[in-house]
Design an enzyme around this catalytic site. Structure first.
Site, mmCIF file in Angstrom:
data_model
loop_
_atom_site.group_PDB
_atom_site.id
_atom_site.type_symbol
_atom_site.label_atom_id
_atom_site.label_comp_id
_atom_site.label_asym_id
_atom_site.label_seq_id
_atom_site.Cartn_x
_atom_site.Cartn_y
_atom_site.Cartn_z
ATOM 1 N N ASP A 1 0.388 9.646 -10.714
ATOM 2 C CA ASP A 1 0.472 8.527 -11.655
ATOM 3 C C ASP A 1 1.916 8.093 -11.888
ATOM 4 O OD1 ASP A 1 -2.263 8.554 -11.877
ATOM 5 O OD2 ASP A 1 -2.319 9.361 -13.917
ATOM 6 N N ASP B 1 0.852 -1.181 0.000
ATOM 7 C CA ASP B 1 0.000 0.000 0.000
ATOM 8 C C ASP B 1 0.894 1.240 0.000
ATOM 9 O OD1 ASP B 1 -2.961 0.672 0.447
ATOM 10 O OD2 ASP B 1 -1.958 1.965 1.905
ATOM 11 N N ASP C 1 -4.205 2.759 -4.917
ATOM 12 C CA ASP C 1 -2.786 2.747 -4.550
ATOM 13 C C ASP C 1 -2.445 1.472 -3.796
ATOM 14 O OD1 ASP C 1 -4.220 3.316 -2.275
ATOM 15 O OD2 ASP C 1 -2.851 4.859 -1.540
ATOM 16 N N HIS D 1 -2.308 14.937 -9.972
ATOM 17 C CA HIS D 1 -2.582 13.539 -10.323
ATOM 18 C C HIS D 1 -1.580 12.967 -11.327
ATOM 19 C CE1 HIS D 1 -6.283 12.832 -8.068
ATOM 20 N NE2 HIS D 1 -6.464 14.132 -8.205
ATOM 21 N N ASN E 1 -1.095 13.280 -4.437
ATOM 22 C CA ASN E 1 -2.020 13.816 -5.449
ATOM 23 C C ASN E 1 -2.388 15.269 -5.155
ATOM 24 O OD1 ASN E 1 -2.287 11.718 -7.296
ATOM 25 N ND2 ASN E 1 -3.885 10.708 -6.129
#
Length: 148
Positions: A56, A39, A82, A52, A47
């Site tokens: 990514d 995780d 995630d 974002h 973010n």
């Protein structure tokens, strides 16, 4: 065709297997000896702070390290935003793979300073059903998260 299957079963951003394939493999898991849950820590913060697109980038880099460390010994999946999972065919390799994974992340941090840390947990199968083993890996991952 194999290209169609590739599209069907691969997460386009990270190029690891997707949730759909994970759900199928999870049910039919004769050769799996361990489950690893990974995780990304404070991903929402990445973010929010960097946007974002950079988020990514982080996910793709982390997935690449997961593949480098674990793919020779099992199957790598992105199962949530995630959240990643590895179904390992060789439980004996788990610790060595984890070290390799963390080493890869450290290396990437030299060029991507904001690459987040990750928490992970692993559990070996010994006759229990996969759901229970996954829950155990999840619990260990949350313990790891609290520690760091």
């Amino acid at each position: 065709s194999s290209e169609t299957l590739q599209l069907l079963y691969t997460d386009s951003l990270t190029e690891v297997y997707n949730r759909r394939y994970y759900d199928e493999q999870f049910r039919d898991s004769d050769d799996i000896e361990a489950v690893v849950v990974i995780d990304v820590d404070s991903f929402k913060h990445i973010n929010d702070r960097y946007g974002h697109l950079q988020g990514d980038v982080c996910l793709a880099e982390i997935a690449d390290c997961i593949k480098k460390a674990y793919a020779s010994y099992g199957y790598c999946y992105r199962i949530g935003g995630d959240e990643f999972c590895v179904l390992l065919k060789d439980a004996q390799r788990e610790a060595a793979c984890a070290r390799e994974f963390l080493r890869c992340l450290e290396e990437r941090r030299q060029t991507i300073a904001f690459l987040p840390t990750v928490s992970f947990g692993a559990a070996a199968l010994s006759g229990e059903n996969m759901e229970k083993v996954k829950e155990q890996a999840d619990r260990r991952m949350y313990r790891y998260k609290k520690r760091s």
